[in-house]
Design a protein around this motif. Structure first.
Motif, short mmCIF file in Angstrom:
data_model
loop_
_atom_site.label_atom_id
_atom_site.label_comp_id
_atom_site.label_asym_id
_atom_site.label_seq_id
_atom_site.Cartn_x
_atom_site.Cartn_y
_atom_site.Cartn_z
N ILE A 149 0.85 -1.19 0.00
CA ILE A 149 0.00 0.00 0.00
C ILE A 149 0.88 1.23 0.00
CG2 ILE A 149 -1.62 1.39 1.38
CD1 ILE A 149 -2.83 -1.24 2.38
N VAL A 150 0.63 2.15 -0.90
CA VAL A 150 1.27 3.48 -0.88
C VAL A 150 0.29 4.43 -0.20
CG1 VAL A 150 2.22 5.37 -2.24
CG2 VAL A 150 2.58 2.99 -2.98
N SER A 151 0.74 5.10 0.85
CA SER A 151 -0.18 5.91 1.67
C SER A 151 0.14 7.40 1.58
CB SER A 151 -0.12 5.46 3.13
OG SER A 151 1.15 5.78 3.70
N ASP A 152 -0.85 8.19 1.89
CA ASP A 152 -0.69 9.64 2.02
C ASP A 152 -1.68 10.13 3.05
OD1 ASP A 152 0.22 12.21 1.62
OD2 ASP A 152 -0.81 12.52 -0.28
N SER A 153 -1.42 11.31 3.59
CA SER A 153 -2.30 11.90 4.62
C SER A 153 -3.32 12.81 3.96
CB SER A 153 -1.48 12.70 5.63
OG SER A 153 -0.59 11.85 6.31
N PHE A 154 -4.59 12.56 4.21
CA PHE A 154 -5.67 13.36 3.65
C PHE A 154 -6.52 13.93 4.79
CE2 PHE A 154 -6.62 11.76 -0.93
CZ PHE A 154 -5.28 11.85 -1.26
N GLY A 155 -7.05 15.12 4.58
CA GLY A 155 -8.10 15.62 5.44
C GLY A 155 -9.42 14.98 5.04
N TRP A 158 -16.02 17.37 6.97
CA TRP A 158 -16.82 17.32 8.21
C TRP A 158 -16.05 16.75 9.41
CZ3 TRP A 158 -18.97 14.59 3.87
CH2 TRP A 158 -19.69 15.43 3.01
N ARG A 159 -14.75 16.52 9.28
CA ARG A 159 -13.95 16.00 10.39
C ARG A 159 -12.66 16.80 10.48
NH1 ARG A 159 -16.20 12.48 13.92
NH2 ARG A 159 -14.28 11.27 14.13
N ASN A 160 -12.26 17.18 11.69
CA ASN A 160 -10.97 17.82 11.88
C ASN A 160 -9.86 16.77 11.91
OD1 ASN A 160 -11.83 20.57 12.12
ND2 ASN A 160 -12.60 20.10 14.17
N GLY A 161 -8.66 17.20 11.55
CA GLY A 161 -7.53 16.30 11.58
C GLY A 161 -7.35 15.53 10.29
N ILE A 162 -6.15 14.98 10.13
CA ILE A 162 -5.84 14.21 8.93
C ILE A 162 -5.63 12.74 9.30
CG2 ILE A 162 -4.81 16.16 7.72
CD1 ILE A 162 -2.07 15.11 8.50
N THR A 163 -5.74 11.88 8.32
CA THR A 163 -5.49 10.46 8.53
C THR A 163 -4.89 9.88 7.26
OG1 THR A 163 -6.48 8.35 9.24
CG2 THR A 163 -7.78 9.71 7.75
N ASN A 164 -4.12 8.81 7.39
CA ASN A 164 -3.53 8.19 6.21
C ASN A 164 -4.57 7.39 5.44
OD1 ASN A 164 -0.97 9.20 6.66
ND2 ASN A 164 0.02 7.21 6.44
N VAL A 165 -4.47 7.45 4.12
CA VAL A 165 -5.31 6.66 3.24
C VAL A 165 -4.43 5.98 2.20
CG1 VAL A 165 -7.28 8.21 3.54
CG2 VAL A 165 -5.74 8.54 1.61
N VAL A 193 -19.59 -1.88 3.14
CA VAL A 193 -18.38 -2.14 2.37
C VAL A 193 -17.27 -1.30 3.01
CG1 VAL A 193 -17.27 -2.07 0.11
CG2 VAL A 193 -19.73 -2.53 0.28
N LEU A 194 -16.38 -1.95 3.74
CA LEU A 194 -15.33 -1.24 4.48
C LEU A 194 -14.13 -0.95 3.59
CD1 LEU A 194 -15.34 -3.08 7.93
CD2 LEU A 194 -16.81 -1.22 7.11
N ALA A 195 -13.58 0.24 3.73
CA ALA A 195 -12.38 0.62 2.98
C ALA A 195 -11.16 0.07 3.72
CB ALA A 195 -12.32 2.14 2.84
N SER A 196 -10.94 -1.22 3.60
CA SER A 196 -9.89 -1.89 4.37
C SER A 196 -8.51 -1.32 4.08
CB SER A 196 -9.88 -3.38 4.06
OG SER A 196 -11.11 -3.97 4.41
N ALA A 197 -8.21 -1.00 2.82
CA ALA A 197 -6.89 -0.48 2.48
C ALA A 197 -6.63 0.85 3.19
CB ALA A 197 -6.75 -0.32 0.97
N ASP A 198 -7.66 1.70 3.27
CA ASP A 198 -7.51 2.96 4.01
C ASP A 198 -7.30 2.70 5.49
OD1 ASP A 198 -7.77 4.56 1.79
OD2 ASP A 198 -9.87 5.10 2.15
N GLU A 199 -8.03 1.73 6.05
CA GLU A 199 -7.90 1.44 7.47
C GLU A 199 -6.51 0.91 7.80
OE1 GLU A 199 -11.36 -1.13 7.89
OE2 GLU A 199 -12.40 0.48 8.95
N ILE A 200 -5.95 0.09 6.91
CA ILE A 200 -4.60 -0.42 7.11
C ILE A 200 -3.58 0.70 7.02
CG2 ILE A 200 -2.83 -1.93 6.12
CD1 ILE A 200 -5.21 -3.71 5.15
N ALA A 201 -3.77 1.60 6.05
CA ALA A 201 -2.86 2.75 5.92
C ALA A 201 -2.90 3.60 7.18
CB ALA A 201 -3.24 3.58 4.70
#
Length: 244
Positions: A149-155, A158-165, A193-201
């Motif tokens: 998985i290649v990850s990056d931080s996205f905002g 409707w939510r504050n803060g960033i998380t990797n996707v 349908v869960l975004a598993s790749a985003d959750e792993i990132a």
């Protein structure tokens, strides 16, 4: 499930064999069933996706926006060039759609964790292809085929803060589809349908951090579905985007 930081990588330079460097760092750790998460920043560095702002001539729009908000017009111009569509320009912020279809701040153009005061990092041209190259190279070097998985931080709206996707993916399906399954009360799930790749990132980022110089992590024990999935599958179809 465990998340293991990959430490000891050198500063990545354009042209470096990133997969070989990752193998050297994880050789004693990597095992079948692991998932390797790599930040886009080191992928972009290895692929030469660095831009010297001294070579950029800003457009009138970049100059105007930069002057109004105290920004570097050359960096604004880099964002405009990397954008397929501007979603919003306001209060010194640019939300845009990249050529890949990602909607994010500044088209992914980033000056952090990049050597040189006048150098910015751009997203990989094709993050899914980048993930596939790393995966296949690691498989040749170690005889172990692990999803990458290649990850990056996205905002997030409707939510504050960033998380990797996940912006790039190879070797696993990006979703865990629970449609048709029943919950403990017998209710049949129809939209789960869960975004598993985003959750792993996002899980991997917990051990990588932003200032610890740990650009990769192994995620172990997650029951992923092997397959030729792609992060591009996770981009919302414009026809289904209620906020476009």
């Amino acid at each position: 499930m465990s998340v293991i930081p990959v430490e000891g990588l050198p500063e990545i330079q354009p042209g470096d064999d990133l997969a070989a460097l990752l193998c050297a760092a994880v050789r004693d750790e990597i095992a079948p069933g692991d998932i390797l998460v790599v930040t886009h920043k080191v992928v972009s560095k290895a692929e030469g996706r660095l831009l010297d702002l001294r070579t950029v001539e800003p457009s009138p729009l970049a100059k105007s926006f930069a002057a109004e908000h105290g920004k570097d017009p050359r960096q604004i111009e880099a964002v405009l060039r990397e954008s397929r569509r501007i979603v919003r320009m306001d209060r010194g912020l640019i939300i845009s759609e990249t050529r890949h279809g990602f909607v994010c701040a500044n088209a992914g153009v980033d000056a952090s964790n990049v050597p040189g005061e006048e150098v910015v990092c751009l997203l990989p041209l094709d993050p899914d292809a980048s993930a596939a190259r790393i995966r296949h190279r690691i498989a040749r070097l170690t005889a172990i085929d692990v999803p990458v998985i290649v990850s990056d931080s996205f905002g997030r709206p409707w939510r504050n803060g960033i998380t990797n996707v996940a912006i790039g993916l190879s070797g696993m399906k990006p979703f865990s589809d629970y449609r048709g399954h029943r919950d403990p009360y017998g209710y049949e799930l129809s939209a789960s349908v869960l975004a598993s790749a985003d959750e792993i990132a996002a899980a991997a980022e917990l051990v990588m951090g932003k200032t610890a110089a740990v650009p990769a992590a192994l995620v172990r024990g997650f029951p992923y579905t092997p397959g030729e999935g792609a992060a591009s599958e996770m981009v919302m179809d414009p026809g289904r985007d209620l906020f476009r």
